[in-house]
Design a protein around this motif. Structure first.
Motif, PDB file in Angstrom:
ATOM      1  N   GLU A  12      20.917 -84.871  38.443  1.00  0.00           N
ATOM      2  CA  GLU A  12      21.238 -84.612  37.199  1.00  0.00           C
ATOM      3  C   GLU A  12      22.324 -83.812  36.801  1.00  0.00           C
ATOM      4  OE1 GLU A  12      16.861 -84.741  35.096  1.00  0.00           O
ATOM      5  OE2 GLU A  12      17.389 -82.751  35.597  1.00  0.00           O
ATOM      6  N   TYR A  13      22.536 -82.731  38.034  1.00  0.00           N
ATOM      7  CA  TYR A  13      23.549 -81.889  38.031  1.00  0.00           C
ATOM      8  C   TYR A  13      24.836 -82.687  38.212  1.00  0.00           C
ATOM      9  CZ  TYR A  13      26.649 -77.662  39.149  1.00  0.00           C
ATOM     10  OH  TYR A  13      27.874 -76.784  38.945  1.00  0.00           O
ATOM     11  N   THR A  47      27.187 -84.558  22.477  1.00  0.00           N
ATOM     12  CA  THR A  47      26.164 -83.714  23.034  1.00  0.00           C
ATOM     13  C   THR A  47      25.568 -84.582  24.211  1.00  0.00           C
ATOM     14  OG1 THR A  47      24.786 -85.310  21.486  1.00  0.00           O
ATOM     15  CG2 THR A  47      25.092 -82.824  20.773  1.00  0.00           C
ATOM     16  N   TYR A  48      24.880 -83.978  25.185  1.00  0.00           N
ATOM     17  CA  TYR A  48      24.459 -84.472  26.322  1.00  0.00           C
ATOM     18  C   TYR A  48      23.153 -83.838  26.736  1.00  0.00           C
ATOM     19  CZ  TYR A  48      24.459 -86.254  30.920  1.00  0.00           C
ATOM     20  OH  TYR A  48      24.470 -86.941  32.291  1.00  0.00           O
ATOM     21  N   ALA A  49      22.157 -84.778  27.236  1.00  0.00           N
ATOM     22  CA  ALA A  49      20.830 -84.195  27.477  1.00  0.00           C
ATOM     23  C   ALA A  49      21.060 -84.076  29.236  1.00  0.00           C
ATOM     24  CB  ALA A  49      19.811 -85.309  27.568  1.00  0.00           C
ATOM     25  N   ALA A  50      21.459 -82.821  29.599  1.00  0.00           N
ATOM     26  CA  ALA A  50      21.822 -82.272  30.880  1.00  0.00           C
ATOM     27  C   ALA A  50      20.556 -82.511  31.892  1.00  0.00           C
ATOM     28  CB  ALA A  50      22.371 -81.020  30.903  1.00  0.00           C
ATOM     29  N   LEU A  79      16.106 -81.953  25.793  1.00  0.00           N
ATOM     30  CA  LEU A  79      17.022 -81.325  24.748  1.00  0.00           C
ATOM     31  C   LEU A  79      18.481 -81.781  25.023  1.00  0.00           C
ATOM     32  CD1 LEU A  79      15.449 -77.806  25.217  1.00  0.00           C
ATOM     33  CD2 LEU A  79      15.178 -79.401  23.256  1.00  0.00           C
ATOM     34  N   LYS A  80      19.163 -82.043  23.795  1.00  0.00           N
ATOM     35  CA  LYS A  80      20.746 -82.349  23.671  1.00  0.00           C
ATOM     36  C   LYS A  80      21.577 -80.876  24.002  1.00  0.00           C
ATOM     37  CE  LYS A  80      20.673 -86.756  23.114  1.00  0.00           C
ATOM     38  NZ  LYS A  80      21.131 -87.774  23.378  1.00  0.00           N
ATOM     39  N   TRP A  81      22.582 -80.595  24.717  1.00  0.00           N
ATOM     40  CA  TRP A  81      23.306 -79.573  24.860  1.00  0.00           C
ATOM     41  C   TRP A  81      24.627 -80.028  24.185  1.00  0.00           C
ATOM     42  CZ3 TRP A  81      23.344 -76.832  30.097  1.00  0.00           C
ATOM     43  CH2 TRP A  81      22.078 -76.608  30.646  1.00  0.00           C
ATOM     44  N   GLU A 127      20.038 -73.230  37.658  1.00  0.00           N
ATOM     45  CA  GLU A 127      18.854 -72.906  37.528  1.00  0.00           C
ATOM     46  C   GLU A 127      18.064 -73.827  36.496  1.00  0.00           C
ATOM     47  OE1 GLU A 127      16.119 -70.884  38.836  1.00  0.00           O
ATOM     48  OE2 GLU A 127      17.833 -70.658  40.439  1.00  0.00           O
ATOM     49  N   MET A 128      18.980 -74.119  35.364  1.00  0.00           N
ATOM     50  CA  MET A 128      18.321 -74.909  34.130  1.00  0.00           C
ATOM     51  C   MET A 128      18.354 -76.332  34.660  1.00  0.00           C
ATOM     52  SD  MET A 128      20.034 -72.832  30.990  1.00  0.00           S
ATOM     53  CE  MET A 128      19.142 -73.751  29.626  1.00  0.00           C
ATOM     54  N   VAL A 129      19.462 -76.728  35.564  1.00  0.00           N
ATOM     55  CA  VAL A 129      19.781 -78.243  35.751  1.00  0.00           C
ATOM     56  C   VAL A 129      19.688 -78.168  37.093  1.00  0.00           C
ATOM     57  CG1 VAL A 129      21.171 -80.220  35.542  1.00  0.00           C
ATOM     58  CG2 VAL A 129      21.393 -78.397  33.841  1.00  0.00           C
ATOM     59  N   ASP A 130      18.363 -78.008  37.700  1.00  0.00           N
ATOM     60  CA  ASP A 130      18.264 -77.823  39.085  1.00  0.00           C
ATOM     61  C   ASP A 130      17.834 -78.817  39.824  1.00  0.00           C
ATOM     62  OD1 ASP A 130      15.387 -78.320  37.930  1.00  0.00           O
ATOM     63  OD2 ASP A 130      14.598 -76.559  38.966  1.00  0.00           O
TER      64      ASP A 130
END
Length: 143
Positions: free
Chosen positions: A116-117, A19-22, A34-36, A109-112
């Protein structure tokens, strides 16, 4: 006695999902990112993605001579999308909520946040055995 049987598929260790919090912009009810859920790619899956991101470019000054070129940004986005198990970036309802039509568009869009990206891309590449990011290799090649 041969050690051949040790190489049989049933003896192969499979990599567990991680898991990773993107992004810090998507949080739970406690305000925690949130963890992905991330899975590893197989070599075959990676090659399919890589091939889909290759184009032929003409060699300067050499008519009718072309060389393959990897669209690195496209490749990294497709790799990340193929590795993300949760959230399901291929889900139409999730894509519609962000007004996009592809998993790659949804991802950006989610990791904008660009930082972070970049961190997420480095994490996914490292998880898949690439110890250096492609940008590191590009920068190294330039120097």
């Amino acid at each position: 006695m041969s050690n051949f049987s040790k190489f049989m598929k049933q003896n192969k260790i499979t990599k567990e999902n991680t898991t990773y919090a993107a992004t810090k912009s998507l949080v739970d009810e406690n305000g925690e990112p949130l963890k992905w859920t991330i899975k590893a790619l197989s070599t075959k899956e990676n090659e399919i993605i890589r091939e889909s991101c290759m184009t032929e470019v003409q060699v300067t000054g050499k008519p009718n001579l072309y060389r393959p070129k990897l669209n690195t940004s496209k490749y990294i986005a497709k790799m990340i999308c193929a590795c993300v198990v949760e959230p399901n970036l291929y889900d139409k309802a999730l894509q519609d909520s962000y007004g996009v039509m592809t998993p790659e568009e949804l991802l950006t869009e989610m990791v904008d946040d660009p930082g972070e990206y970049q961190d997420f891309a480095a994490f996914v590449q490292n998880y898949n055995g690439f110890n250096e990011t492609f940008n590191d290799k590009v920068n190294e090649a330039k120097n």
